[in-house]
Design a protein around this motif. Structure first.
Motif, PDB file in Angstrom:
ATOM      1  N   SER A 460       0.839  -1.195   0.000  1.00 18.56           N
ATOM      2  CA  SER A 460       0.000   0.000   0.000  1.00 18.56           C
ATOM      3  C   SER A 460       0.875   1.246   0.000  1.00 18.56           C
ATOM      4  O   SER A 460       1.530   1.549   0.994  1.00 18.56           O
ATOM      5  CB  SER A 460      -0.928   0.009   1.222  1.00 18.56           C
ATOM      6  OG  SER A 460      -1.690   1.200   1.260  1.00 18.56           O
ATOM      7  N   VAL A 461       0.887   1.975  -1.115  1.00 20.89           N
ATOM      8  CA  VAL A 461       1.653   3.214  -1.250  1.00 20.89           C
ATOM      9  C   VAL A 461       0.773   4.236  -1.961  1.00 20.89           C
ATOM     10  O   VAL A 461       0.132   3.921  -2.970  1.00 20.89           O
ATOM     11  CB  VAL A 461       2.954   2.996  -2.063  1.00 20.89           C
ATOM     12  CG1 VAL A 461       3.641   4.335  -2.334  1.00 20.89           C
ATOM     13  CG2 VAL A 461       3.889   2.062  -1.321  1.00 20.89           C
ATOM     14  N   SER A 462       0.695   5.449  -1.421  1.00 17.98           N
ATOM     15  CA  SER A 462      -0.058   6.520  -2.093  1.00 17.98           C
ATOM     16  C   SER A 462       0.903   7.292  -2.987  1.00 17.98           C
ATOM     17  O   SER A 462       2.018   7.609  -2.592  1.00 17.98           O
ATOM     18  CB  SER A 462      -0.692   7.459  -1.067  1.00 17.98           C
ATOM     19  OG  SER A 462       0.265   7.909  -0.138  1.00 17.98           O
ATOM     20  N   VAL A 463       0.449   7.569  -4.210  1.00 15.24           N
ATOM     21  CA  VAL A 463       1.277   8.253  -5.205  1.00 15.24           C
ATOM     22  C   VAL A 463       0.527   9.485  -5.708  1.00 15.24           C
ATOM     23  O   VAL A 463      -0.657   9.406  -6.049  1.00 15.24           O
ATOM     24  CB  VAL A 463       1.615   7.339  -6.396  1.00 15.24           C
ATOM     25  CG1 VAL A 463       2.493   8.080  -7.408  1.00 15.24           C
ATOM     26  CG2 VAL A 463       2.315   6.071  -5.911  1.00 15.24           C
ATOM     27  N   MET A 464       1.220  10.637  -5.736  1.00 15.71           N
ATOM     28  CA  MET A 464       0.610  11.886  -6.203  1.00 15.71           C
ATOM     29  C   MET A 464       1.438  12.476  -7.340  1.00 15.71           C
ATOM     30  O   MET A 464       2.663  12.525  -7.268  1.00 15.71           O
ATOM     31  CB  MET A 464       0.506  12.916  -5.073  1.00 15.71           C
ATOM     32  CG  MET A 464      -0.054  14.273  -5.543  1.00 15.71           C
ATOM     33  SD  MET A 464      -0.475  15.382  -4.188  1.00 15.71           S
ATOM     34  CE  MET A 464       1.163  15.781  -3.558  1.00 15.71           C
ATOM     35  N   PHE A 465       0.752  12.911  -8.390  1.00 16.91           N
ATOM     36  CA  PHE A 465       1.371  13.654  -9.490  1.00 16.91           C
ATOM     37  C   PHE A 465       0.739  15.046  -9.551  1.00 16.91           C
ATOM     38  O   PHE A 465      -0.475  15.192  -9.350  1.00 16.91           O
ATOM     39  CB  PHE A 465       1.140  12.959 -10.842  1.00 16.91           C
ATOM     40  CG  PHE A 465       2.093  11.851 -11.131  1.00 16.91           C
ATOM     41  CD1 PHE A 465       1.868  10.572 -10.651  1.00 16.91           C
ATOM     42  CD2 PHE A 465       3.236  12.076 -11.879  1.00 16.91           C
ATOM     43  CE1 PHE A 465       2.745   9.543 -10.930  1.00 16.91           C
ATOM     44  CE2 PHE A 465       4.118  11.057 -12.167  1.00 16.91           C
ATOM     45  CZ  PHE A 465       3.875   9.782 -11.679  1.00 16.91           C
ATOM     46  N   THR A 466       1.552  16.066  -9.821  1.00 17.90           N
ATOM     47  CA  THR A 466       1.036  17.404 -10.107  1.00 17.90           C
ATOM     48  C   THR A 466       1.580  17.850 -11.453  1.00 17.90           C
ATOM     49  O   THR A 466       2.656  17.413 -11.875  1.00 17.90           O
ATOM     50  CB  THR A 466       1.452  18.431  -9.040  1.00 17.90           C
ATOM     51  OG1 THR A 466       2.815  18.812  -9.261  1.00 17.90           O
ATOM     52  CG2 THR A 466       1.295  17.864  -7.645  1.00 17.90           C
ATOM     53  N   ASP A 467       0.833  18.727 -12.109  1.00 19.71           N
ATOM     54  CA  ASP A 467       1.270  19.213 -13.423  1.00 19.71           C
ATOM     55  C   ASP A 467       0.566  20.539 -13.693  1.00 19.71           C
ATOM     56  O   ASP A 467      -0.599  20.717 -13.308  1.00 19.71           O
ATOM     57  CB  ASP A 467       0.893  18.193 -14.510  1.00 19.71           C
ATOM     58  CG  ASP A 467       1.399  18.620 -15.880  1.00 19.71           C
ATOM     59  OD1 ASP A 467       2.617  18.581 -16.097  1.00 19.71           O
ATOM     60  OD2 ASP A 467       0.560  19.004 -16.716  1.00 19.71           O
ATOM     61  N   PHE A 468       1.286  21.481 -14.318  1.00 19.22           N
ATOM     62  CA  PHE A 468       0.693  22.770 -14.660  1.00 19.22           C
ATOM     63  C   PHE A 468       0.109  22.706 -16.072  1.00 19.22           C
ATOM     64  O   PHE A 468       0.828  22.383 -17.029  1.00 19.22           O
ATOM     65  CB  PHE A 468       1.735  23.886 -14.576  1.00 19.22           C
ATOM     66  CG  PHE A 468       2.164  24.188 -13.174  1.00 19.22           C
ATOM     67  CD1 PHE A 468       1.350  24.905 -12.315  1.00 19.22           C
ATOM     68  CD2 PHE A 468       3.392  23.734 -12.702  1.00 19.22           C
ATOM     69  CE1 PHE A 468       1.748  25.183 -11.021  1.00 19.22           C
ATOM     70  CE2 PHE A 468       3.796  24.007 -11.417  1.00 19.22           C
ATOM     71  CZ  PHE A 468       2.966  24.730 -10.558  1.00 19.22           C
ATOM     72  N   LYS A 469      -1.166  23.013 -16.189  1.00 18.77           N
ATOM     73  CA  LYS A 469      -1.830  22.981 -17.488  1.00 18.77           C
ATOM     74  C   LYS A 469      -1.311  24.114 -18.373  1.00 18.77           C
ATOM     75  O   LYS A 469      -1.094  25.226 -17.916  1.00 18.77           O
ATOM     76  CB  LYS A 469      -3.346  23.115 -17.289  1.00 18.77           C
ATOM     77  CG  LYS A 469      -4.125  23.003 -18.600  1.00 18.77           C
ATOM     78  CD  LYS A 469      -5.622  23.127 -18.351  1.00 18.77           C
ATOM     79  CE  LYS A 469      -6.405  23.026 -19.657  1.00 18.77           C
ATOM     80  NZ  LYS A 469      -7.859  23.184 -19.450  1.00 18.77           N
TER      81      LYS A 469
END
Length: 660
Positions: A460-469
């Motif tokens: 169980s690992v939480s993964v987050m991605f962010t990106d600027f549109k």
């Protein structure tokens, strides 16, 4: 005084005739060995005007000397082949022949020849920006030369060490002191060529110190000593051109730069051609004729890549980035700014600095230890004389004196060990801190203890991605400096937020930011912490956009996607370690980000099941994700505290755009 400048001095010293050159002739007694010596002399005479002829003639001497078993002639012929290649900036070939020559001189126990070759090899490494090996070989050469009292070799080694010191901004004054120390040695041995090279290097340092009077004085001294058409005079001509350019006399400056370029082309000397092209480019840039400037910069860049001249590439990338920016070509300006960052990382790193300091310390320590040993021998002789004259009267005093010396040496050795341990401890802490900056603490500890970090599976690992549109569109409207500064400020803020929740930053790719929770140490609250971090990142971007709106600037729209599931995590690479994660969980998190909306935190069904009692979420239904299929997605709406809905502190991006 870049690498290409001081190495010319090493070449010239390698060619000076004297007792060493005569020793080769003395060994050749017969007609056959006399022919070897004739070829050696001819190869030296051709070096200044035709380095390629030097190589061909010296290779004939190599074959003949090897056939005759003429060891010293063989070693000298190999050295001359290397000199010819070095003059043509063919550094791998030069290093190959000089290494063979050094081996023969060592077998002959010819310390003069060994000192000569050690310094020449140092010049090769210096020309390729390998300061660690360059300093190692040049200090060994200086140590042998000082032992022999050989002014010629001392001069050569001093010059090479000066060039290495010049490569670091904080030690340029030390470099000047070494060169000023070497200059009188040229006059003592009557070596005009070496005098000219050192003088032009001193002129360059004074140029950078803005002392134009002294700079011009030493450049003119160099040309006077070397001769107007000597290949080594090309640097002095470029130096005078720079002085005229700084004074605003562009036509005079161009005349001197073109003269330097012509000399370099005639001799087929790549490093001189490269430098002259760069200086002509600088002149046109100063005239704000940027298309012409970039034309010359690109020619110089091609040669710098071919010669692997990293220091020249650093200067060129900075100059070309500025020229593109001044021309309004921000895309190329940004590209060369990125290249500049990469080359700076290669040239200036803490590991090289520490190795340089360690080498200097080791050689100085050996030298001082030799002086102590000599002092001890003198004291023993004096004590023996006194003992023979009046043993009974002086025995007690001699014993006391020797005891004092021993106590002093023991105490001094103890102090040196304490100091060394402190330095080693400090360096160890710095290295460990650097490792912790790029790897999780648990992984870094395993890597230090075992030399490797085994990949591990996590359920169980939480993964987050962010990106600027629309980041590319925004980037085209900003200068490279502004773009990098804005992006850097955002990522620093993101680092602070995920650090607050003990999450692990994985990497950044362009304007995308990736992090994970629950690794490398399990955390039962990692999903909630990841969601809180995602919301805080959105709040930070909203606050930033409010500030940008007040200035009339375009807002940065950020999308965030979070998924939880199994991954494999570990360290990749051997030279530049990187901690990374793999698995479908990573791919799904990426698709959640790309299928999200600006200003919203988009989560998967697996994430929703963990946080549904803490946050009110709006279902989006099944949405098709590239290469994944349909995924149940949710937007986080409100936080729930004690059964009460608490609105999130987010401003609607669409309303912000309308208000602008």
């Amino acid at each position: 005084m870049k690498n290409k400048r001081i190495t010319l001095l090493v070449l010239l010293i390698g060619l000076v005739t004297g007792s060493y050159a005569q020793s080769v002739t003395a060994e050749g007694a017969g007609n056959d060995t006399t022919e070897v010596n004739r070829l050696l002399q001819l190869s030296k005479e051709k070096l200044a005007t035709s380095p390629d002829s030097t190589v061909q003639i010296a290779l004939q001497a190599v074959a003949l000397a090897e056939k005759l078993g003429f060891a010293k002639g063989h070693a000298t012929a190999l050295k001359n082949v290397g000199l010819g290649y070095f003059r043509q900036s063919k550094y791998p070939e030069a290093l190959n022949y000089w290494t063979q020559s050094l081996k023969i001189f060592e077998e002959l126990k010819d310390e003069t020849g060994v000192a000569n070759l050690l310094n020449n090899i140092a010049a090769v490494y210096n020309s390729n920006s390998d300061d660690v090996k360059a300093l190692e070989y040049s200090l060994k050469s200086l140590q042998i030369a000082e032992k022999l009292g050989d002014k010629l070799r001392i001069l050569s080694a001093l010059s090479t060490v000066a060039n290495i010191y010049y490569n670091k901004p904080q030690t340029k004054d030390t470099a000047l002191n070494y060169l000023l120390r070497a200059l009188p040695l040229c006059q003592e041995i009557g070596d005009k060529e070496s005098f000219g090279i050192i003088a032009e290097n001193i002129g360059e340092i004074y140029y950078e110190k803005n002392d134009d009077v002294k700079s011009l004085e030493y450049f003119n001294k160099s040309i006077e000593a070397l001769g107007a058409n000597n290949i080594s005079s090309a640097f002095a001509y470029n130096g005078i051109g720079k002085l005229y350019r700084r004074e605003g006399h562009m036509e005079e400056a161009l005349k001197y730069h073109n003269l330097a370029l012509s000399i370099g082309q005639k001799a087929n000397a790549g490093s001189h051609i490269m430098q002259s092209l760069e200086e002509i480019g600088n002149l046109y840039a100063a005239k704000r004729d940027f298309p012409s400037a970039l034309g010359f910069y690109k020619q110089s860049e091609a040669l710098a890549v071919e010669l692997n001249s990293k220091s020249t590439l650093k200067d060129l990338f900075e100059e070309m980035s500025d020229a593109y920016q001044q021309s309004g070509d921000y895309k190329n300006a940004y590209a060369y700014q990125r290249k500049l960052g990469d080359i700076k990382d290669s040239l200036f790193n803490e590991t090289t600095e520490k190795k340089l300091g360690a080498l200097r310390f080791e050689v100085d320590l050996e030298k001082k230890q030799g002086e102590i040993n000599m002092l001890a021998k003198d004291n023993d002789l004096q004590a023996a004389t006194i003992k023979r004259q009046n043993f009974a009267k002086n025995a007690f005093m001699i014993g006391l004196f020797l005891a004092f010396i021993i106590a002093f040496l023991v105490y001094r050795n103890y102090r040196m060990k304490v100091k060394s341990h402190k330095i080693l401890d400090q360096q160890k802490n710095e290295i460990e801190q650097l490792l912790l900056n790029i790897l999780p603490e648990k992984v870094a500890k395993e890597l230090r203890q075992t030399g490797r970090a085994a990949p591990l599976h996590y359920d169980s690992v939480s993964v987050m991605f962010t990106d600027f549109k629309s980041f590319t569109i925004i980037a085209d409207t900003m200068s490279p400096d502004e773009l990098v500064a804005e992006l850097d400020a955002c990522f620093i803020a993101f680092d602070g937020i995920i650090g607050k929740y003990n999450l692990e930053k994985i990497k950044t790719i362009g304007d995308s930011y990736m992090c994970a929770g629950g690794i490398p140490s399990p955390d039962p609250q990692h999903v909630l912490k990841m969601v809180k971090a995602g919301i805080e990142i959105q709040e930070y971007v909203e606050e930033m956009n409010q500030r940008r709106a007040e200035k009339g600037l375009t807002p940065w729209k950020i999308r965030i996607g979070i998924h939880v599931g199994p991954v494999v995590a570990g360290v990749v690479g051997k030279k530049k370690y990187a901690y990374d994660i793999w698995g479908s969980t990573v791919n799904i998190a990426s698709r959640l980000e790309s299928n999200g909306e600006p200003g919203r935190v988009n989560i998967s069904h697996a994430t929703y099941e963990v946080i549904k009692d803490k946050y009110l979420c709006s279902p989006r239904g099944k949405i098709s994700a590239k290469n994944i299929g349909e995924i149940d997605m949710y937007f986080i709406e409100h936080e729930i505290e004690n059964g009460v809905h608490k609105p999130l502190n987010l401003t609607n991006l669409e309303e912000l755009e309308v208000s602008n």
